[in-house]
Design a protein around this motif. Structure first.
Motif, PDB file in Angstrom:
ATOM      1  N   ASP A  68      62.595  70.328 -31.077  1.00  9.64           N
ATOM      2  CA  ASP A  68      62.908  68.963 -31.487  1.00  9.64           C
ATOM      3  C   ASP A  68      61.891  67.950 -30.957  1.00  9.64           C
ATOM      4  OD1 ASP A  68      65.198  69.880 -32.786  1.00  9.64           O
ATOM      5  OD2 ASP A  68      66.486  69.507 -31.048  1.00  9.64           O
ATOM      6  N   TYR A  69      61.408  68.204 -29.740  1.00  9.80           N
ATOM      7  CA  TYR A  69      60.462  67.289 -29.098  1.00  9.80           C
ATOM      8  C   TYR A  69      59.296  68.069 -28.515  1.00  9.80           C
ATOM      9  CZ  TYR A  69      64.180  63.866 -29.452  1.00  9.80           C
ATOM     10  OH  TYR A  69      65.149  63.031 -29.938  1.00  9.80           O
ATOM     11  N   GLN A  70      58.120  67.485 -28.602  1.00  8.67           N
ATOM     12  CA  GLN A  70      56.913  68.044 -27.998  1.00  8.67           C
ATOM     13  C   GLN A  70      56.449  67.087 -26.896  1.00  8.67           C
ATOM     14  OE1 GLN A  70      55.366  70.889 -28.791  1.00  8.67           O
ATOM     15  NE2 GLN A  70      55.588  71.262 -30.958  1.00  8.67           N
ATOM     16  N   VAL A  71      56.173  67.639 -25.740  1.00  2.42           N
ATOM     17  CA  VAL A  71      55.545  66.886 -24.661  1.00  2.42           C
ATOM     18  C   VAL A  71      54.147  67.471 -24.528  1.00  2.42           C
ATOM     19  CG1 VAL A  71      55.624  66.257 -22.226  1.00  2.42           C
ATOM     20  CG2 VAL A  71      57.762  66.575 -23.492  1.00  2.42           C
ATOM     21  N   VAL A  72      53.133  66.656 -24.795  1.00  2.00           N
ATOM     22  CA  VAL A  72      51.744  67.104 -24.757  1.00  2.00           C
ATOM     23  C   VAL A  72      51.031  66.278 -23.705  1.00  2.00           C
ATOM     24  CG1 VAL A  72      49.620  67.407 -26.094  1.00  2.00           C
ATOM     25  CG2 VAL A  72      51.850  67.670 -27.214  1.00  2.00           C
ATOM     26  N   LEU A  73      50.290  66.957 -22.840  1.00  2.00           N
ATOM     27  CA  LEU A  73      49.602  66.240 -21.767  1.00  2.00           C
ATOM     28  C   LEU A  73      48.331  66.966 -21.365  1.00  2.00           C
ATOM     29  CD1 LEU A  73      50.363  67.827 -18.814  1.00  2.00           C
ATOM     30  CD2 LEU A  73      52.593  67.065 -19.625  1.00  2.00           C
ATOM     31  N   SER A  74      47.507  66.260 -20.624  1.00  2.00           N
ATOM     32  CA  SER A  74      46.240  66.822 -20.148  1.00  2.00           C
ATOM     33  C   SER A  74      46.234  66.908 -18.628  1.00  2.00           C
ATOM     34  CB  SER A  74      45.068  65.944 -20.590  1.00  2.00           C
ATOM     35  OG  SER A  74      44.959  65.926 -21.994  1.00  2.00           O
ATOM     36  N   ALA A  75      45.497  67.903 -18.150  1.00  2.00           N
ATOM     37  CA  ALA A  75      45.252  68.088 -16.716  1.00  2.00           C
ATOM     38  C   ALA A  75      43.755  68.283 -16.558  1.00  2.00           C
ATOM     39  CB  ALA A  75      46.005  69.299 -16.194  1.00  2.00           C
ATOM     40  N   ASP A  76      43.185  67.700 -15.519  1.00  2.68           N
ATOM     41  CA  ASP A  76      41.737  67.719 -15.337  1.00  2.68           C
ATOM     42  C   ASP A  76      41.128  69.115 -15.258  1.00  2.68           C
ATOM     43  OD1 ASP A  76      41.532  64.986 -15.435  1.00  2.68           O
ATOM     44  OD2 ASP A  76      41.530  64.725 -13.256  1.00  2.68           O
ATOM     45  N   ASN A  77      41.912  70.097 -14.802  1.00 10.75           N
ATOM     46  CA  ASN A  77      41.393  71.462 -14.678  1.00 10.75           C
ATOM     47  C   ASN A  77      42.548  72.452 -14.752  1.00 10.75           C
ATOM     48  OD1 ASN A  77      42.458  71.819 -11.888  1.00 10.75           O
ATOM     49  ND2 ASN A  77      40.963  70.211 -11.442  1.00 10.75           N
ATOM     50  N   THR A  78      42.228  73.730 -14.825  1.00  6.44           N
ATOM     51  CA  THR A  78      43.265  74.750 -14.993  1.00  6.44           C
ATOM     52  C   THR A  78      44.178  74.853 -13.772  1.00  6.44           C
ATOM     53  OG1 THR A  78      41.731  76.486 -14.281  1.00  6.44           O
ATOM     54  CG2 THR A  78      41.934  76.113 -16.644  1.00  6.44           C
ATOM     55  N   ARG A  79      43.653  74.613 -12.602  1.00  4.89           N
ATOM     56  CA  ARG A  79      44.486  74.667 -11.405  1.00  4.89           C
ATOM     57  C   ARG A  79      45.536  73.551 -11.413  1.00  4.89           C
ATOM     58  NH1 ARG A  79      41.468  74.928  -5.834  1.00  4.89           N
ATOM     59  NH2 ARG A  79      42.304  72.900  -5.361  1.00  4.89           N
ATOM     60  N   LEU A  80      45.128  72.359 -11.802  1.00  6.98           N
ATOM     61  CA  LEU A  80      46.071  71.257 -11.905  1.00  6.98           C
ATOM     62  C   LEU A  80      47.069  71.512 -13.032  1.00  6.98           C
ATOM     63  CD1 LEU A  80      47.114  68.503 -11.023  1.00  6.98           C
ATOM     64  CD2 LEU A  80      45.391  67.451 -12.512  1.00  6.98           C
ATOM     65  N   ALA A  81      46.606  72.078 -14.132  1.00 12.34           N
ATOM     66  CA  ALA A  81      47.501  72.399 -15.244  1.00 12.34           C
ATOM     67  C   ALA A  81      48.617  73.327 -14.775  1.00 12.34           C
ATOM     68  CB  ALA A  81      46.720  73.032 -16.397  1.00 12.34           C
ATOM     69  N   ARG A  82      48.267  74.359 -14.030  1.00 12.27           N
ATOM     70  CA  ARG A  82      49.263  75.298 -13.512  1.00 12.27           C
ATOM     71  C   ARG A  82      50.203  74.598 -12.531  1.00 12.27           C
ATOM     72  NH1 ARG A  82      52.129  79.164 -15.063  1.00 12.27           N
ATOM     73  NH2 ARG A  82      50.296  79.950 -16.111  1.00 12.27           N
ATOM     74  N   ALA A  83      49.668  73.720 -11.683  1.00 16.31           N
ATOM     75  CA  ALA A  83      50.494  73.001 -10.710  1.00 16.31           C
ATOM     76  C   ALA A  83      51.503  72.093 -11.430  1.00 16.31           C
ATOM     77  CB  ALA A  83      49.624  72.189  -9.765  1.00 16.31           C
ATOM     78  N   ILE A  84      51.076  71.456 -12.504  1.00 18.20           N
ATOM     79  CA  ILE A  84      51.972  70.590 -13.274  1.00 18.20           C
ATOM     80  C   ILE A  84      53.090  71.423 -13.895  1.00 18.20           C
ATOM     81  CG2 ILE A  84      52.152  69.154 -15.352  1.00 18.20           C
ATOM     82  CD1 ILE A  84      49.256  68.161 -14.632  1.00 18.20           C
TER      83      ILE A  84
END
Length: 106
Positions: A26-42
């Motif tokens: 129903d809903y998409q949350v799309v976001l960016s992270a500066d690098n893959t390590r931060l992406a995983r942490a988020i």
């Protein structure tokens, strides 16, 4: 999800209402992270905080050899965490042009 991600330094957060457009959520949350390590942490922070609230994802995965696109699926809400390069490459934000933007945080 958006608030938790924002607290973990996610950028370009967009929440869209894709009801009636997408058959999978129903809903998409799309976001960016500066690098893959931060992406995983988020992603880890979001899933951990939602777990404490009794919410468990249906599915979670990383796409690509460097895991630069992470997905967590809670059924009615899916979150996509991209590195900026991968988000630009896939132009994911434009997949549902008829989707209504519910929230946009820079």
């Amino acid at each position: 999800m958006a608030d938790i991600a924002s607290e973990k330094q996610a950028t370009d957060i967009i929440v869209t209402d894709v009801r009636g457009i997408s058959s999978i959520t129903d809903y998409q949350v799309v976001l960016s992270a500066d690098n893959t390590r931060l992406a995983r942490a988020i992603l880890d922070e979001v899933t951990e905080k939602l777990k404490k609230e009794g919410q468990r994802p249906l599915h979670s995965e990383g796409i690509g050899p460097d895991q630069d696109w992470l997905i967590v699926d809670y059924g009615p809400v899916m979150m996509h965490v991209f590195t900026p390069e991968k988000r630009t490459l896939f132009d994911f934000d434009r997949l549902w042009p008829a989707a209504k933007t519910v929230l946009a945080l820079q």
